[in-house]
Design an enzyme around this catalytic site. Structure first.
Site, short mmCIF file in Angstrom:
data_model
loop_
_atom_site.label_atom_id
_atom_site.label_comp_id
_atom_site.label_asym_id
_atom_site.label_seq_id
_atom_site.Cartn_x
_atom_site.Cartn_y
_atom_site.Cartn_z
N TYR A 40 -5.41 5.55 -0.41
CA TYR A 40 -4.77 4.79 0.67
C TYR A 40 -3.61 4.01 0.07
O TYR A 40 -3.81 3.11 -0.74
CB TYR A 40 -5.82 3.85 1.29
CG TYR A 40 -5.40 3.06 2.50
CD1 TYR A 40 -4.19 3.28 3.15
CD2 TYR A 40 -6.24 2.07 3.00
CE1 TYR A 40 -3.83 2.55 4.26
CE2 TYR A 40 -5.89 1.32 4.12
CZ TYR A 40 -4.69 1.57 4.75
OH TYR A 40 -4.34 0.83 5.85
N LYS A 87 -3.72 8.64 2.74
CA LYS A 87 -3.11 8.03 3.91
C LYS A 87 -1.89 7.25 3.44
O LYS A 87 -2.00 6.38 2.58
CB LYS A 87 -4.09 7.09 4.63
CG LYS A 87 -3.44 6.39 5.84
CD LYS A 87 -4.28 5.25 6.38
CE LYS A 87 -3.52 4.58 7.53
NZ LYS A 87 -4.17 3.33 7.98
#
Length: 312
Positions: free
Chosen positions: A144, A175
């Site tokens: 992330y 992400k």
């Protein structure tokens, strides 16, 4: 059994709901997840940046995951999955959160870079952190990248690709909330990555752009408010109806910008305003956002997009 990587599609990073005394409001959570599941999302992210993970006890995090999973099982489409935010400032706690997420029913772990004592977070330190987590996590890991919540740490495309190739089947996606479309494109098409690897756009305002660049979909805060519109945009893109997809992207970009300015509590305030659940409260110090925040042009814009969402 969950697939190797999260299925392609739209994911809502689910917000946490609280009563006035700041205890968890599980009824509001169930109502919210049920609406999301029925909208056709590919899955949910629990305890992402919008889920107030730093404000929750470990036991509360597990309770939110298990509650959301039950609603998703009852109302979601087959194959829908849970991605649990498991990032912490130490490798030890991160691995504990990964294990607890598995116990609660999560399928994947979403892990931020540690950022405590940011000067010590050199590239080799962060690389070792993800290698250590990937080697021992009981569930596959997604990297992330969100500099806004990690003291400006920005994981580059080389590090992501190197981690993916060094941890095949263990680091299975990322992400990118950094908004760097060049990075997204490089990772999505990196020939060094020979196994499935899911690259997600991290905000609604570059959802369509990310699809063009080769993303696996989107994990976006605004999907809490208008999930069906996100699902519709993906459908239009897949059908080659680009002009219609661009039109929806324009609306999503406007709504996303309004919600960014209102913050996490503002997103929950919008859910209360337009769907009549949740109360718009966060745990302090984030506070609350009331109905008056949606007066004027911003409120009119959100009302229009919610009305379209309800028509789908």
């Amino acid at each position: 059994m969950a697939p190797t990587t999260p299925p392609r599609g739209v994911y809502a990073p689910v917000v946490a709901f609280f009563h006035e005394d700041e205890t968890l409001d599980l009824d509001a959570l169930t109502t919210h997840v049920t609406r999301l599941a029925k909208s056709g999302v590919a899955g949910l992210v629990i305890q992402g940046s919008n889920g107030e993970a730093p404000h929750l006890l470990h036991s509360e995090r597990q309770l939110v995951i298990s509650t959301a999973l039950e609603a998703l099982k009852q109302h979601g489409k087959p194959g829908a999955v849970i991605i649990a935010g498991c990032g912490a400032q130490s490798t030890r706690e991160t691995l504990q959160l990964c294990s607890e997420a598995l116990e609660a029913g999560a399928h994947y772990a979403l892990v931020l870079s540690p950022s405590y004592w940011v000067g010590a977070m050199k590239k080799d330190t962060i690389t070792q952190f993800f290698n250590d987590v990937a080697s021992k996590s009981p569930i596959p890991v997604l990297i992330y990248n969100f500099p806004g919540v990690t003291s400006g740490i920005d994981i580059d495309s080389d590090m992501i690709s190197e981690l993916a190739t060094a941890n095949v089947g263990k680091v299975v996606g990322c992400k990118l909330t950094c908004g760097n479309l060049g990075k997204l494109h490089r990772v999505a098409h990196d020939k060094r990555i020979t196994e499935p690897f899911a690259v997600f756009a991290g905000k609604s305002d570059f959802f369509l752009h990310g699809l063009v660049a080769g993303s696996n979909g989107v994990i976006a805060a605004a999907a809490n408010l208008v999930p069906k519109i996100h699902v519709k945009l993906l459908q239009l893109y897949d059908e080659g109806r680009l002009a219609e997809a661009q039109e929806l992207q324009t609306y999503l970009g406007e709504a996303d910008w309004i919600l960014v300015k209102l913050g996490v509590a503002g997103l929950k305030g919008a859910l209360h305003k337009y769907y009549e659940y949740g109360g718009g409260r966060s745990r302090r110090p984030l506070g609350s956002v009331g109905a008056s925040a949606f007066d004027g042009e911003a409120g009119d814009a959100l009302k229009r997009i919610v009305e379209y969402e309800k028509s789908l």
